[in-house]
Design a protein around this motif. Structure first.
Motif, short mmCIF file in Angstrom:
data_model
loop_
_atom_site.label_atom_id
_atom_site.label_comp_id
_atom_site.label_asym_id
_atom_site.label_seq_id
_atom_site.Cartn_x
_atom_site.Cartn_y
_atom_site.Cartn_z
N SER A 165 0.83 -1.20 0.00
CA SER A 165 0.00 0.00 0.00
C SER A 165 0.87 1.25 0.00
CB SER A 165 -0.92 0.02 1.22
OG SER A 165 -1.64 1.24 1.28
N THR A 166 0.39 2.30 -0.66
CA THR A 166 1.07 3.60 -0.63
C THR A 166 0.42 4.56 0.36
OG1 THR A 166 -0.30 4.40 -2.47
CG2 THR A 166 1.83 3.40 -3.03
N ASP A 167 -0.58 4.06 1.11
CA ASP A 167 -1.29 4.88 2.09
C ASP A 167 -0.67 4.67 3.47
OD1 ASP A 167 -3.01 6.19 3.76
OD2 ASP A 167 -4.77 4.93 3.33
N PRO A 168 -0.06 5.71 4.06
CA PRO A 168 0.58 5.55 5.37
C PRO A 168 -0.39 5.07 6.46
CG PRO A 168 1.26 7.61 4.36
CD PRO A 168 0.14 7.07 3.51
N ALA A 169 -1.69 5.27 6.25
CA ALA A 169 -2.67 4.84 7.25
C ALA A 169 -3.02 3.36 7.12
CB ALA A 169 -3.94 5.69 7.14
N SER A 170 -2.60 2.73 6.03
CA SER A 170 -2.94 1.34 5.79
C SER A 170 -2.04 0.40 6.60
CB SER A 170 -2.80 1.01 4.30
OG SER A 170 -2.85 -0.38 4.08
N PRO A 171 -2.58 -0.72 7.09
CA PRO A 171 -1.72 -1.71 7.76
C PRO A 171 -0.72 -2.35 6.81
CG PRO A 171 -3.93 -2.58 7.44
CD PRO A 171 -4.00 -1.12 7.08
N HIS A 172 -0.94 -2.18 5.51
CA HIS A 172 -0.04 -2.77 4.52
C HIS A 172 1.02 -1.78 4.01
CE1 HIS A 172 -2.59 -6.23 4.59
NE2 HIS A 172 -3.65 -5.53 4.20
N PHE A 173 1.16 -0.65 4.74
CA PHE A 173 2.18 0.33 4.36
C PHE A 173 3.58 -0.13 4.81
CE2 PHE A 173 4.39 4.50 5.03
CZ PHE A 173 4.35 4.94 3.71
N THR A 174 3.65 -0.80 5.95
CA THR A 174 4.95 -1.27 6.45
C THR A 174 4.89 -2.71 6.96
OG1 THR A 174 4.46 -0.31 8.63
CG2 THR A 174 5.78 1.03 7.10
N ASP A 175 3.85 -3.47 6.58
CA ASP A 175 3.71 -4.81 7.15
C ASP A 175 4.74 -5.80 6.62
OD1 ASP A 175 2.52 -4.79 4.63
OD2 ASP A 175 1.01 -6.28 5.16
N GLN A 176 5.44 -5.47 5.50
CA GLN A 176 6.45 -6.38 4.97
C GLN A 176 7.87 -6.03 5.41
OE1 GLN A 176 5.98 -7.74 0.83
NE2 GLN A 176 3.98 -6.74 0.78
N VAL A 177 8.01 -4.99 6.22
CA VAL A 177 9.35 -4.57 6.65
C VAL A 177 10.10 -5.67 7.39
CG1 VAL A 177 10.65 -2.96 8.09
CG2 VAL A 177 8.77 -2.12 6.68
N PRO A 178 9.51 -6.31 8.40
CA PRO A 178 10.27 -7.37 9.10
C PRO A 178 10.72 -8.49 8.17
CG PRO A 178 8.33 -6.74 10.36
CD PRO A 178 8.18 -6.10 9.02
N GLY A 179 9.84 -8.89 7.24
CA GLY A 179 10.22 -9.94 6.30
C GLY A 179 11.31 -9.50 5.35
N TYR A 180 11.26 -8.24 4.93
CA TYR A 180 12.29 -7.69 4.03
C TYR A 180 13.64 -7.68 4.72
CZ TYR A 180 14.91 -4.20 1.36
OH TYR A 180 15.87 -3.54 0.65
N ILE A 181 13.67 -7.31 5.98
CA ILE A 181 14.92 -7.20 6.71
C ILE A 181 15.48 -8.57 7.07
CG2 ILE A 181 15.95 -6.44 8.90
CD1 ILE A 181 14.11 -4.00 8.77
N ASN A 182 14.61 -9.47 7.50
CA ASN A 182 15.05 -10.74 8.06
C ASN A 182 14.96 -11.92 7.10
OD1 ASN A 182 15.50 -9.56 10.68
ND2 ASN A 182 13.28 -9.50 10.92
N GLY A 183 14.55 -11.68 5.84
CA GLY A 183 14.49 -12.77 4.87
C GLY A 183 13.35 -13.73 5.13
N LYS A 184 12.20 -13.24 5.58
CA LYS A 184 11.01 -14.05 5.79
C LYS A 184 9.95 -13.61 4.78
CE LYS A 184 13.00 -15.94 9.35
NZ LYS A 184 13.53 -17.32 9.26
N TYR A 185 9.91 -14.30 3.65
CA TYR A 185 9.07 -13.84 2.55
C TYR A 185 7.65 -14.38 2.68
CZ TYR A 185 13.45 -12.52 0.18
OH TYR A 185 14.65 -11.95 -0.15
N LYS A 186 6.73 -13.72 1.97
CA LYS A 186 5.34 -14.15 1.92
C LYS A 186 5.12 -15.00 0.68
CE LYS A 186 4.11 -9.88 -0.47
NZ LYS A 186 4.05 -10.48 -1.79
N ASP A 187 4.09 -15.85 0.71
CA ASP A 187 3.75 -16.69 -0.44
C ASP A 187 3.26 -15.82 -1.60
OD1 ASP A 187 4.38 -19.06 0.83
OD2 ASP A 187 2.35 -19.33 1.62
N ILE A 188 3.67 -16.19 -2.80
CA ILE A 188 3.13 -15.52 -3.99
C ILE A 188 1.74 -16.08 -4.27
CG2 ILE A 188 3.39 -15.24 -6.48
CD1 ILE A 188 6.40 -15.32 -6.10
N ILE A 189 0.77 -15.20 -4.31
CA ILE A 189 -0.61 -15.60 -4.59
C ILE A 189 -0.82 -15.45 -6.09
CG2 ILE A 189 -3.03 -15.23 -4.03
CD1 ILE A 189 -1.25 -16.17 -1.70
N PHE A 190 -0.72 -16.57 -6.81
CA PHE A 190 -0.71 -16.53 -8.28
C PHE A 190 -2.03 -17.03 -8.87
CE2 PHE A 190 0.36 -18.27 -12.49
CZ PHE A 190 1.00 -17.17 -13.04
#
Length: 429
Positions: free
Chosen positions: A387-412
């Motif tokens: 998300s590009t909305d700072p108020a959204s929970p998805h604005f920074t929810d991937q930060v821990p995974g990005y830093i620590n190498g814990k990726y999310k599943d690709i929903i294809f």
């Protein structure tokens, strides 16, 4: 050339005089000589090539798309569910006189610098299903594309096909790939977040040797030198040695750039900034040690001590567009380093005005690991969130995974999208 533009409600024009030769448009001047840029203007052909690549269902169809040979400046790595892998270094490559130095400007008024046709796809540097079972490219030479140095390719291809150097990231990639066997997606992700810094392992011993060479080494540097001497070249948020190494090697880059032959090209500059051709052998021992002293002085001025852990200095912060970085806002410690250090998970932070910390500006942004089979499987991660909305929970929810190498599943697949949906709607609702 006359361009139209608006000023308020008024339509105005401005006319420019431009120059070109059969080599292309004049783009700059140096030492009272004009420099032109020659390339292929593929346009629609390039768009069609990319479309066909995306629609290819096997290696044969993919190669047929590549054989249009209208793409400049890109390398291609391929994999499919049949188990094929491939790597082509370049695509549109004109035939040229190998006696010329094609990394720099050449004389344009002689027949010896005219192009002499185009190489066929099969004549380009490439690997298709190499015996080692993997290929790698980290903005680096193909000569180490399968790990070991390819002396046969080096001897049989013109140098202008092989302009790239071996980057520290590529050395790190080879180091982790050679250890992988029967790897899972998670194994590959873990390898991609390996903390060993091959760039530091290449240059820091030179600094330590330079310090020992001095008749009277500065005593105030004894502790920093000891910190670097006992370091295992692993980046970590708690590591002071990582801080010292990154800041010291950053100071080597301008000295290396200053040696480039003028006018130098982006390839020359990039081969230094990505770490491939950073050198210390031309820098006197006294100067190398002086650069470390500068690092220590700057840290003490900014932080009151030189013992600043890398995570204290190296931060991730996501703000809304136009909002400046600030030490007063939430941020996260990042163990990754710039690519010139050898970090596969490249992360470049910079000092910003009115801040003591450094904040990430470039590096890995979207990362994906994909397993091909009857169904696609994979995991991915973004910097920050979707998300590009700072108020959204998805604005920074991937930060821990990005830093620590814990990726999310690709929903294809559609079923997975529906299963993971937070909200569904129909147009008009």
């Amino acid at each position: 050339m006359t361009l139209r533009y608006k000023k308020g409600n008024e339509l105005l024009t401005k006319t420019f005089t431009t120059y070109r030769t059969h080599h292309g448009p004049v783009v700059s001047a140096y030492d009272n000589q004009w420099i032109t840029l020659k390339t292929i203007d593929a346009n629609i052909d390039l768009l069609a090539m990319h479309w066909k690549k995306m629609k290819a269902t096997n290696l044969k169809e993919f190669k047929a798309a590549l054989n249009t040979r209208v793409m400049v400046g890109s390398n291609i790595i391929y994999a499919d569910r049949a188990g094929n892998i491939a790597y082509w270094h370049g695509n549109f490559v004109p035939k040229k006189d190998p006696a010329q130095d094609w990394k720099h400007a050449v004389e344009g008024s002689t027949p010896t610098t005219e192009w002499q046709g185009t190489y066929a796809l099969d004549d380009l540097p490439q690997y298709i299903n190499p015996g080692n079972g993997w290929v790698q490219n980290c903005n680096s030479t193909i000569l180490y594309g399968t790990g070991a140095y390819d002396s046969t390719m080096r001897a049989t291809k013109p140098l202008y096909m092989l302009p790239d150097g071996q980057t520290p990231r590529a050395s790190s990639a080879i180091r982790v790939l050679e250890k992988l066997e029967n790897a899972t997606v998670d194994d590959v992700i873990s390898a991609a977040h390996d903390h060993y810094l091959s760039g530091a392992a290449r240059h820091i011993p030179n600094l330590l040797a330079a310090y020992q060479k001095l008749p009277s080494p500065p005593t105030q540097l004894a502790s920093p030198i000891q910190t670097l001497s006992s370091w295992n070249y692993e980046s970590d948020t708690a590591s002071v040695a990582t801080t010292l190494a990154v800041l010291w090697i950053e100071k080597l880059i301008p000295l290396n750039l200053a040696r480039l032959q003028k006018p130098y090209v982006n390839e020359d500059r990039y081969s230094i900034t990505n770490g491939a051709t950073i050198a210390t052998d031309f820098i006197p021992a006294e100067k190398q040690v002086e650069l470390l002293a500068q690092v220590i002085a700057e840290l003490e001025k900014e932080h009151g001590t030189w013992q600043v852990p890398w995570g204290t200095l190296n931060r991730f912060q996501r703000n809304a567009d136009g909002v400046a970085f600030s030490d007063s806002k939430p941020s996260w410690a990042v163990p990754a380093t710039p690519g010139f250090m050898g970090s596969l998970n490249a992360y470049v932070s910079r000092k910003v005005p009115d801040a003591k910390r450094r904040y990430g500006i470039t590096g890995n942004t979207f990362v994906a690991v994909v397993e091909f089979g009857k169904e696609l499987k994979g995991k991915s991660i973004l910097t920050g969130g979707s998300s590009t909305d700072p108020a959204s929970p998805h604005f920074t929810d991937q930060v821990p995974g990005y830093i620590n190498g814990k990726y999310k599943d690709i929903i294809f697949y559609k079923k997975d999208v529906l299963n993971g949906a937070e909200k569904t709607y129909h147009p008009g609702e």
